[in-house]
Design an enzyme around this catalytic site. Structure first.
Site, PDB file in Angstrom:
ATOM      1  N   LEU A  99       0.829  -1.205   0.000  1.00  0.00           N
ATOM      2  CA  LEU A  99       0.000   0.000   0.000  1.00  0.00           C
ATOM      3  C   LEU A  99       0.859   1.248   0.000  1.00  0.00           C
ATOM      4  CD1 LEU A  99      -2.873  -0.966   2.433  1.00  0.00           C
ATOM      5  CD2 LEU A  99      -2.930  -0.807  -0.037  1.00  0.00           C
TER       6      LEU A  99
ATOM      7  N   GLY B  98       4.193   1.614  -0.818  1.00  0.00           N
ATOM      8  CA  GLY B  98       5.046   1.733  -1.994  1.00  0.00           C
ATOM      9  C   GLY B  98       4.266   1.962  -3.275  1.00  0.00           C
TER      10      GLY B  98
ATOM     11  N   ARG C 154      -6.133  -7.450  22.055  1.00  0.00           N
ATOM     12  CA  ARG C 154      -5.295  -8.480  21.444  1.00  0.00           C
ATOM     13  C   ARG C 154      -4.160  -8.961  22.348  1.00  0.00           C
ATOM     14  NH1 ARG C 154      -4.417  -6.292  15.194  1.00  0.00           N
ATOM     15  NH2 ARG C 154      -6.532  -6.713  14.525  1.00  0.00           N
TER      16      ARG C 154
END
Lengths: 211, 637, 251
Positions: free
Chosen positions: B43, B45, B330
């Site tokens: 995304l 690059g 998480r």
């Protein structure tokens, strides 16, 4: 001109040519079959149909010419596509399997097409060289179909045509872009039904006349 | 060593506008005189290559795969956050900013994160214009969902393939510039070294992966978008070719590496099934909305789950965190799963898994409802494991997922090495010590589409760059260095495969530098890594030659970089005298077993400088200043 | 955990210019929990230790989304399971004693690079001809200014889910890439954002498709049956409509 080039040079253009000419042949088969079924009315009915057809005169020749052009386009385009498709895979697989898309009809299109061409040549030359001066077309037919070998060959040819149609009919809809989830199953079914009708319609005539 | 983050002055909300005004501009006619190298086509690059080329720069873009469309951004499932407030539920740029900085446990820069939240809005507009097929509501407007425990619905998504669709959008934009001749694309290239001339990044050395040719490319600036280093752990949710090499080569050339120990471990992955497992597959964390996590109460209980009666099951998350239950963040969920397995209560053949049980949800809502919500996930699970999660509980285990650490960059996304810009997961900038769900896509695209086009102009316009060609001695040196290294690797001719070493390295790091760390373990890991590295140098076997398509050689070179990088990560973990976000040092925990920050001493970015082969790296600290948010302690009891 | 023994017949080819051949390998003690690529990893690890060159194959994400992997397995692109990439094909679908023939994708447009690796840059070339909407970064209107009906967005999404793996070409008896092209054309034909360039897009992309040496579609439907993302040939029909509109009906 650009339009013609686009059709001839592009892959989909060629497919559209195949689909269009194929559609014309489907229509032709319907008319042809309708006429031929008059055989079941007996010699008089059939001969009168033949005479009616011939009385159309120049129209018949136009139709013949049109069919010839359609046939040439269908055959030439089909041959080009066949060769291009072969060239698209110069190294073949050592193992190939079908995953459910390909059918006997679709897999054999170029070959059934070629067989139909052979059949057409025979079919037309029979009538050209049959000598219509001293016998009716009905007599020619009964004469021909008294030979079981001819019946067998004819029926085989009709089956080949049916096989060709079983893929060609729905395929032309797909090529024209007429694929809709709701209608496609019906179109496919119609293609099979049409193939069966063609096979039954044409295929029973020699059996009826010969046996 | 003074690290200047170059954060513009003024109120937080005006910093970026003000900075854009203050940045020098390159005139339209001059842009075509500049050559820019972009490494990576994810995304960040892809977006950067396209955007820079659109402006008129000459761009050379490199990727490791056969096509720029395959970068690992493609695998992101859940979505992308944006503070659009389309749902009228109270979202705002400020709220997204606050959630992100708090989620990162206050270890990111306020100004960067605020800019990210601001730009999130433009990303969605840009992607919609590109034809990204985002999910829509019945009225045809963009749909949103709440993700990762966020209290507002701000996540935009395209089925479970948001990353893929965003990447294909960027790939399309890139393809358009390739067609226009403004981008030259170099696929199947691996960056082997960075070339620094007079203190500025001026080019790269690459290896053509098919022919083995070593190539050089000079430019006025190098933009590194080479992703994260999660594969350091061998098993991770990253793609097989994800690596640290490009970033690490830059580090060895003088670029600083920041916060390398911040590694996110995702709690809901399909567990390891055997020694030869090559990667782990992520299951969306939305599963925890309805699934109940449990293990047998008795350690070593090998009975099948159906035979374990209710009273012999330990619903440890629900018991420990009554208010959040299975929905704890998480890192908390991951750590607890590990803890249970360490106690011998893990399930499955390896004992490294916990149950995620849907039987209660199915009994409550009916199978249909569960199928509608999670059908595709259940199917994926069944495809991989061969078990039907409608009938038997899923087995899950945490896996390395994302690395918040990366090359140090300033507000312009430029590294301390001038002319080297670092974007996306490869930099350290926006996620602090823990990344929130659906924020990685946002950062990659913000960096690529909306930050680098401005800041690179500021650099190029404000710098006098001498002409440099690939004949320059620095290039020649770099090339011979690369060739020597490849020769050395190939000549080793030992008895163990690179994969085997990688597996062992990964295991050491997973055991001692993973979800929970302690000083003793870290020191032990440091020692073990050094020894294993030495064995690698002596005993690795790499078949094939250098001038060939040689996947074994590619792998070995990347693994060697992992070996050299691992000690930096361990040192970073050792030097951070606190727990924060994903970095959990057992010595620093609250009474509730939560990460206990030390804001007085830990409120900094740990920045590592390469000091030479076999020399310990030098630690610098960039203090983090919080003027707009109050630092609070998380609690989920 | 069950383990099985297999015989592999694998296509080996040093480089594109070489003549390839099949080599036979024993893959013993393969856990049925392994993926197909992990099975190849095991074989490769053994080959490496025996001092032989491992089998080259492309792979990356190993979760069925990057489109990098793919090979013909016993005559099936990506193996016989439907809706699966090679990396997601698991060995439990094979039986002890099976012989597995593994070949690379075969197409004039996909040259073999090495062993099972082929060059699929032809796909990139097709996309470069117009597989995008020509908008520069910046200046896009608010995302909600163009409503897109939900079902249209979903159809566009289904078409857009193509991973560019090349299985459609590999499975097509004619080596045609029409499913790949059709999927991309469809995505943009469906969305209002894509309409302004629809005509040029379909003509240019198809032109490139033909130029690269892909075969012609003859509606065999093998592509659809083997597509790991289950992309439908309805997308080819839609592309044909777009072609008719652009090439034959537009002024």
């Amino acid at each position: 001109m650009q339009l013609v080039l686009r059709i001839i040079r592009t892959s989909i253009g060629k497919k559209l040519l195949m689909a269009f000419t194929g559609l014309c042949f489907c229509c032709f088969l319907v008319i042809h079959l309708a006429g031929n079924l008059s055989v079941y009315g007996g010699a008089d009915t059939f001969n009168s149909y033949v005479n009616h057809l011939h009385s159309l005169g120049v129209l018949v020749h136009i139709a013949e010419l049109a069919l010839l052009v359609l046939a040439i386009v269908h055959i030439v385009t089909g041959t080009v596509l066949f060769i291009e498709n072969l060239r698209a895979r110069p190294v073949r697989y050592s193992v190939t399997r079908r995953s459910g898309g390909r059918t006997w009809g679709s897999a054999t299109m170029p070959y059934t097409g070629f067989l139909i061409l052979v059949f057409l040549v025979c079919h037309i030359s029979w009538f050209i060289y049959a000598g219509r001066e001293y016998q009716t077309v009905y007599q020619i037919l009964t004469g021909l179909f008294s030979n079981p070998v001819v019946i067998l060959l004819y029926c085989a040819a009709v089956l080949v045509v049916a096989l060709h149609i079983s893929h060609g009919f729905w395929s032309l809809f797909q090529t024209f872009g007429l694929n809709h989830n709701a209608y496609m199953p019906a179109i496919r079914a119609l293609g099979i039904i049409f193939a069966v009708i063609v096979a039954m319609g044409f295929g029973t005539i020699p059996l009826y006349l010969g046996l | 060593m003074q690290l200047d983050a170059k954060i513009p002055g003024g109120p937080l909300a005006e910093k970026w506008d003000r900075h854009r005004f203050e940045l020098k501009l390159v005139s339209p006619a001059n842009k075509k005189k500049f050559n820019i190298i972009v490494v990576g086509t994810g995304l960040a690059g892809g977006a950067a290559s396209a955007s820079l080329a659109e402006l008129g720069y000459n761009v050379k873009t490199f990727c490791i795969q056969d096509s720029p469309r395959r970068a690992h951004s493609i695998a992101a499932q859940g979505g992308i956050n944006a503070a659009k407030n389309y749902q009228n539920d109270g979202d705002s740029v400020w709220r997204l900013f606050y959630d992100t900085i708090k989620g990162g446990d206050f270890r990111a820069r306020e100004a960067n994160v605020y800019r990210l939240a601001q730009l999130s809005v433009n990303i969605i507009d840009q992607c919609v214009a590109q034809g990204v097929p985002f999910a829509r509501d019945y009225g045809g407007l963009l749909a949103n969902r709440s993700f990762g425990g966020a209290q507002v619905s701000r996540t935009f998504y395209a089925k479970g393939q948001t990353g893929q669709q965003l990447l294909l959008g960027a790939y399309g934009a890139l393809s358009r510039q390739i067609k226009a001749g403004k981008v030259t694309m170099f696929p199947r290239r691996e960056m082997m070294d960075l070339v620094v001339i007079n203190g500025r990044a001026r080019g790269i050395v690459t290896r053509h992966l098919i022919t083995g040719e070593i190539e050089t490319h000079a430019a006025d600036a190098v933009v590194l978008c080479s992703g994260g280093y999660g594969n350091l752990f061998y098993l991770s949710t990253n793609a097989m070719s994800s690596n640290v090499s490009a970033a690490f080569r830059a580090y060895k050339r003088g670029a600083f590496f920041a916060n390398p120990c911040f590694v996110q471990i995702h709690p809901t992955c399909i567990p390891v099934h055997g020694h030869y497992q090559s990667k782990l597959t992520l299951m969306s964390e939305s599963l925890r909305n309805d699934g109940r996590v449990w293990v047998p109460k008795k350690p070593g209980d090998r009975r099948p789950p159906a035979e374990i009666p209710e009273e012999e099951r330990d619903y440890y998350l629900e018991n420990k965190y009554p208010s959040f239950g299975n929905l704890v963040p998480r890192d908390v969920a991951s750590r607890n799963a590990k803890e249970q397995c360490d106690m011998g209560k893990g399930v499955g053949e390896t004992g490294l898994a916990v149950y995620l049980d849907f039987s209660d949800a199915i009994a409550r809502d009916g199978r249909k409802a569960i199928e509608k919500k999670y059908g595709n996930l259940f199917q994926m699970y069944e495809k991989i494991t061969g078990e039907n999660p409608y009938e038997t509980p899923m087995k899950i285990y945490p896996a390395v997922h994302y690395t918040m650490g990366g090359l140090w960059v300033d507000y312009n996304l430029m590294s301390n090495l001038e002319g080297l810009f670092v974007l996306g997961e490869a930099n350290f900038s926006d996620h602090g010590a823990n990344r929130l769900g659906a924020s990685a896509l946002m950062q990659g695209l913000a960096d690529g589409y909306f930050i680098i086009p401005y800041t690179i102009g500021g650099y190029l316009a404000g710098t006098v760059l001498e002409q440099v060609s690939t004949d320059h001695p620095e290039f020649v040196d770099a090339v011979s260095g690369v060739k020597e290294r490849i020769d050395r690797l190939l000549k080793t001719n030992g008895h163990r495969t690179a994969d085997e070493f990688h597996r062992q390295l990964g295991k050491i790091l997973w055991d001692y530098c993973g979800m929970a760390r302690n000083d003793e373990g870290l020191a032990k890991a440091r020692q073990m890594v050094t020894e294993l590295h030495q064995e690698f140098l002596e005993d690795v076997v790499i078949p094939g030659s250098a001038g060939d398509f040689n996947q074994s050689l590619e792998k070995a070179a990347r693994i060697e970089d992992f070996f050299e990088f691992a000690p930096v990560m361990i040192d970073d973990a050792l030097s951070r005298r606190e727990s924060c976000g994903c970095h959990f040092n057992e010595a620093f925990q609250t009474e509730e077993n939560e990460a206990k920050r030390d804001d007085e001493h830990g409120c900094h970015v740990a920045v590592w400088e390469y000091a030479g082969q076999n020399e310990p790296p030098v630690l610098h600290r960039e203090p983090l200043v919080f003027e707009n948010v109050e630092l609070t302690q998380r609690s989920y009891k | 955990m069950k383990s099985i023994n297999l015989t592999l017949k694998v296509w080996r080819q040093e480089r594109g210019s070489d003549k390839g051949r099949f080599e036979t390998y024993d893959a013993t003690g393969i856990s049925t929990d392994m993926s197909f690529l992990e099975m190849l990893d095991v074989v490769n690890e053994r080959l490496t230790l025996e001092g032989k060159e491992p089998i080259a194959f492309d792979h990356d994400c190993r979760e069925g989304i990057c489109g990098m992997c793919g090979a013909m397995v016993n005559g099936y692109a990506h193996g016989h399971e439907s809706g699966t990439t090679l990396c997601q094909l698991h060995m439990r679908h094979f039986s002890d004693g099976d012989t597995i023939v593994i070949e690379p994708w075969r197409s004039r447009a996909f040259k073999v690079v090495k062993d099972l690796v082929v060059d699929r840059s032809a796909f990139d070339k097709i996309i470069q001809e117009g597989g995008y909407i020509s908008v520069n970064t910046g200046g896009a209107p608010d995302g909600n200014t163009i409503p897109v009906p939900q079902d249209v967005a979903e159809k566009a999404m289904d078409a857009a889910s193509c991973i560019g793996c090349g299985a459609c070409v590999a499975a097509c008896p004619n080596g045609s890439a029409m499913l790949f092209v059709g999927a991309k054309i469809s995505q943009f034909a469906l969305l209002p954002q894509g309409r302004p360039e629809a005509k040029d897009r379909v003509l240019a992309m198809l032109n490139m498709h033909d130029e690269l040496g892909f075969g012609n579609c003859s509606n065999e439907r093998e592509c659809e049956a083997r597509c790991p993302k289950n992309i439908s040939i309805v997308n080819i029909a839609r592309m044909n409509r777009e072609f008719i509109k652009a090439a034959l009906l537009s002024e």
